[in-house]
Design a protein around this motif. Structure first.
Motif, mmCIF file in Angstrom:
data_model
loop_
_atom_site.group_PDB
_atom_site.id
_atom_site.type_symbol
_atom_site.label_atom_id
_atom_site.label_comp_id
_atom_site.label_asym_id
_atom_site.label_seq_id
_atom_site.Cartn_x
_atom_site.Cartn_y
_atom_site.Cartn_z
ATOM 1 N N LEU A 150 48.820 -65.388 -14.452
ATOM 2 C CA LEU A 150 48.761 -63.942 -14.643
ATOM 3 C C LEU A 150 50.147 -63.332 -14.878
ATOM 4 C CD1 LEU A 150 46.013 -62.706 -12.143
ATOM 5 C CD2 LEU A 150 45.957 -62.628 -14.628
ATOM 6 N N PRO A 151 51.158 -63.692 -14.061
ATOM 7 C CA PRO A 151 52.496 -63.166 -14.353
ATOM 8 C C PRO A 151 53.000 -63.549 -15.744
ATOM 9 C CG PRO A 151 52.428 -64.010 -12.125
ATOM 10 C CD PRO A 151 51.137 -64.419 -12.778
ATOM 11 N N LEU A 152 52.697 -64.777 -16.192
ATOM 12 C CA LEU A 152 53.131 -65.188 -17.528
ATOM 13 C C LEU A 152 52.436 -64.360 -18.608
ATOM 14 C CD1 LEU A 152 54.781 -67.080 -19.307
ATOM 15 C CD2 LEU A 152 52.871 -68.689 -19.250
ATOM 16 N N MET A 153 51.153 -64.050 -18.387
ATOM 17 C CA MET A 153 50.428 -63.200 -19.341
ATOM 18 C C MET A 153 51.083 -61.828 -19.438
ATOM 19 S SD MET A 153 46.383 -62.107 -19.346
ATOM 20 C CE MET A 153 46.527 -60.965 -17.960
ATOM 21 N N VAL A 154 51.498 -61.276 -18.289
ATOM 22 C CA VAL A 154 52.172 -59.979 -18.284
ATOM 23 C C VAL A 154 53.530 -60.081 -18.976
ATOM 24 C CG1 VAL A 154 53.186 -58.198 -16.809
ATOM 25 C CG2 VAL A 154 50.966 -59.184 -16.217
ATOM 26 N N VAL A 155 54.277 -61.162 -18.699
ATOM 27 C CA VAL A 155 55.597 -61.340 -19.317
ATOM 28 C C VAL A 155 55.474 -61.433 -20.834
ATOM 29 C CG1 VAL A 155 57.517 -62.960 -19.580
ATOM 30 C CG2 VAL A 155 56.687 -62.379 -17.302
ATOM 31 N N LEU A 156 54.508 -62.195 -21.330
ATOM 32 C CA LEU A 156 54.321 -62.309 -22.772
ATOM 33 C C LEU A 156 53.900 -60.980 -23.387
ATOM 34 C CD1 LEU A 156 52.606 -65.799 -23.285
ATOM 35 C CD2 LEU A 156 54.872 -65.078 -24.030
ATOM 36 N N SER A 157 53.106 -60.190 -22.653
ATOM 37 C CA SER A 157 52.704 -58.872 -23.139
ATOM 38 C C SER A 157 53.915 -57.952 -23.252
ATOM 39 C CB SER A 157 51.657 -58.257 -22.199
ATOM 40 O OG SER A 157 50.495 -59.064 -22.116
ATOM 41 N N VAL A 158 54.788 -57.995 -22.247
ATOM 42 C CA VAL A 158 56.021 -57.205 -22.295
ATOM 43 C C VAL A 158 56.895 -57.667 -23.447
ATOM 44 C CG1 VAL A 158 58.163 -56.659 -21.071
ATOM 45 C CG2 VAL A 158 55.987 -56.669 -19.830
ATOM 46 N N ASP B 118 48.626 -48.838 -28.642
ATOM 47 C CA ASP B 118 47.715 -49.959 -28.431
ATOM 48 C C ASP B 118 48.349 -51.117 -27.663
ATOM 49 O OD1 ASP B 118 45.429 -48.876 -30.018
ATOM 50 O OD2 ASP B 118 46.923 -48.936 -31.602
ATOM 51 N N ILE B 119 49.596 -51.503 -28.009
ATOM 52 C CA ILE B 119 50.253 -52.583 -27.263
ATOM 53 C C ILE B 119 50.522 -52.166 -25.817
ATOM 54 C CG2 ILE B 119 52.297 -54.058 -27.139
ATOM 55 C CD1 ILE B 119 52.400 -54.073 -30.156
ATOM 56 N N PRO B 120 50.977 -50.923 -25.542
ATOM 57 C CA PRO B 120 51.085 -50.495 -24.138
ATOM 58 C C PRO B 120 49.753 -50.530 -23.386
ATOM 59 C CG PRO B 120 52.416 -49.069 -25.503
ATOM 60 C CD PRO B 120 51.654 -49.958 -26.442
ATOM 61 N N VAL B 121 48.638 -50.202 -24.058
ATOM 62 C CA VAL B 121 47.324 -50.294 -23.408
ATOM 63 C C VAL B 121 47.017 -51.746 -23.065
ATOM 64 C CG1 VAL B 121 44.839 -50.030 -23.753
ATOM 65 C CG2 VAL B 121 46.381 -48.198 -24.430
ATOM 66 N N MET B 122 47.335 -52.663 -23.991
ATOM 67 C CA MET B 122 47.150 -54.094 -23.723
ATOM 68 C C MET B 122 47.967 -54.524 -22.506
ATOM 69 S SD MET B 122 48.316 -57.354 -26.041
ATOM 70 C CE MET B 122 50.000 -57.111 -25.465
ATOM 71 N N LEU B 123 49.223 -54.063 -22.445
ATOM 72 C CA LEU B 123 50.081 -54.387 -21.303
ATOM 73 C C LEU B 123 49.530 -53.795 -20.011
ATOM 74 C CD1 LEU B 123 52.669 -55.451 -20.003
ATOM 75 C CD2 LEU B 123 53.848 -53.410 -20.828
ATOM 76 N N ALA B 124 49.034 -52.563 -20.071
ATOM 77 C CA ALA B 124 48.467 -51.918 -18.887
ATOM 78 C C ALA B 124 47.245 -52.666 -18.380
ATOM 79 C CB ALA B 124 48.111 -50.461 -19.202
ATOM 80 N N ALA B 125 46.413 -53.161 -19.295
ATOM 81 C CA ALA B 125 45.235 -53.934 -18.890
ATOM 82 C C ALA B 125 45.650 -55.221 -18.189
ATOM 83 C CB ALA B 125 44.376 -54.250 -20.117
ATOM 84 N N ALA B 126 46.695 -55.880 -18.703
ATOM 85 C CA ALA B 126 47.176 -57.109 -18.063
ATOM 86 C C ALA B 126 47.732 -56.823 -16.675
ATOM 87 C CB ALA B 126 48.251 -57.761 -18.935
ATOM 88 N N VAL B 127 48.519 -55.746 -16.546
ATOM 89 C CA VAL B 127 49.105 -55.375 -15.245
ATOM 90 C C VAL B 127 48.010 -54.970 -14.264
ATOM 91 C CG1 VAL B 127 50.591 -53.707 -14.081
ATOM 92 C CG2 VAL B 127 51.324 -54.723 -16.239
ATOM 93 N N ALA B 128 46.966 -54.290 -14.752
ATOM 94 C CA ALA B 128 45.887 -53.832 -13.876
ATOM 95 C C ALA B 128 45.155 -54.990 -13.214
ATOM 96 C CB ALA B 128 44.896 -52.977 -14.665
#
Length: 380
Positions: free
Chosen positions: A106-114, A287-297
């Motif tokens: 999960l942290p890696l998914m967030v890092v890649l999204s950022v 849209d990319i910030p929404v994707m990042l927010a979904a990952a962080v959520a």
């Protein structure tokens, strides 16, 4: 609206269900055969297979000079995976989340999204950016296998120390039976992938034809119709995995697919393109910030109780419906857009945030109480 396009959509849905069934059967059998957990299979083999439609669509879109469709496909698919697919899967059965998923994947998914957001700020994902994103997936795959083998060896040593001769992870009886033949398991995996790709291709083709007939932009088509269509393999696989008791595979499939979408689909597409992939200002700003927010959520939900409960899944589905509603209203310049935006910004989203914070605090309190009780019991 062409009847042939409707037929493509229906046929695609049927193939997706069949493909998901075969893929889960084959992947579960391989996990049992080689002593690899279903979580790791979901994070690697299954996620790579179910990301194949996204890769095909994104490469084709770039070659047809439709970069908005390529970016929208990946970003929209990642949003769909977390909010819609995990949400619907949790509504069927609450999803268990393994500790290693929380600590590493999960942290890696967030890092890649950022990272995706950062490399998109200049309006283009260059070939170098694509190489960096792809390298992140290579590291994730290697680490997943290494960690899985280490955990399996630790479990074997612990079992030998207690004299327990039971198997570490017997999987399910059907998976063990299928695991008796590696070639048969691989055949199921390959057949499942082929059906998933064929089903997603038919469904997306029909849906895009209908959407473009209605005059919707390529970015919006990518974020909605194509994103949902290419994410249907993940949905079919996750739902079937949950119903078969492979809840690790369901969660691992979604998280691994998001990682694959960013690192492989966008990364390799940028490398193939050489000139990179243009990213619209709308995608970078919203849209990319929404994707990042979904990952962080997903992080606090996974941390509190290591599960995605039914109410959390329902909340994710509601959030996806709100996001899609906004896209449709914005694309059509509907009069209700302003009121919808105000209601979401000042009422719905703050209420959801308050609910998440309250339930997270409650879950943390419960875990702390249980820990204190265990310590008191141990000391007495």
């Amino acid at each position: 609206m062409d009847v042939l396009d409707i037929g493509r959509i229906v046929t695609g849905l049927v193939l997706l269900v069949l493909g998901g069934e075969f893929l889960v059967r084959g992947a579960s059998a391989l996990a049992g055969r080689f002593g690899i957990s279903s979580l790791v299979i979901g994070l690697t083999v299954v996620s790579a297979a179910t990301s194949a439609p996204e890769f095909a669509v994104s490469v084709g879109a770039v070659l047809r000079d439709e970069p908005g469709l390529a970016v929208g496909n990946v970003v929209g698919s990642n949003i769909v995976n977390v909010l819609l697919i995990l949400g619907l899967s949790a509504l069927v059965v609450p999803l268990a989340v393994k500790r290693r998923l929380v600590r590493f994947d999960l942290p890696l998914m967030v890092v890649l999204s950022v990272l995706l957001l950062l490399v998109s700020l200049d309006g283009r994902i260059s070939a170098v950016d694509g190489l960096i994103l792809f390298f992140g997936v290579v590291v994730h795959t290697i680490m997943s296998v290494v960690i899985s083998r280490r955990d399996a060896k630790t479990a074997v040593n612990a079992r030998e120390g207690t004299g327990d001769s039971a198997t570490v992870d017997p999987a399910d009886e059907e998976g063990a039976a299928l695991g008796a033949s590696v070639s048969r398991s691989l055949f199921f995996v390959l057949l499942g992938v082929a059906l998933l790709v064929a089903g997603a291709t038919l469904l997306v083709e029909g849906a895009v034809n209908i959407a473009t007939t209605l005059g919707v932009s390529s970015l919006v088509v990518g974020l909605t119709v194509v994103a949902v269509g290419t994410s249907l393999p993940e949905l079919a696989t996750s739902i079937i995995a949950v119903r078969r008791g492979e809840r690790d595979l369901a969660v691992g499939n979604v998280v691994g697919s998001n990682i694959m979408n960013i690192g492989v689909v966008l990364g390799l597409t940028a490398l193939i393109s050489l000139e990179g992939i243009p990213v619209s200002g709308a995608a970078v700003a919203f849209d990319i910030p929404v994707m990042l927010a979904a990952a962080v959520a997903l992080l606090p939900i996974a941390f509190t109780g290591f599960a995605v409960a039914r109410w959390e899944g329902g909340l994710f589905v509601v959030l996806y419906a709100a996001y899609t509603g906004y896209l449709v209203l914005a694309a059509t310049a509907h009069d209700a857009l302003e009121g919808f935006t105000v209601a979401m910004a000042w009422f719905v989203l703050p209420l959801i945030a308050l609910t998440l914070i309250s339930f997270t605090a409650y879950e943390i309190g419960l875990r702390k109480g249980r820990r204190d009780l265990d310590q008191t019991t141990t000391s007495t």
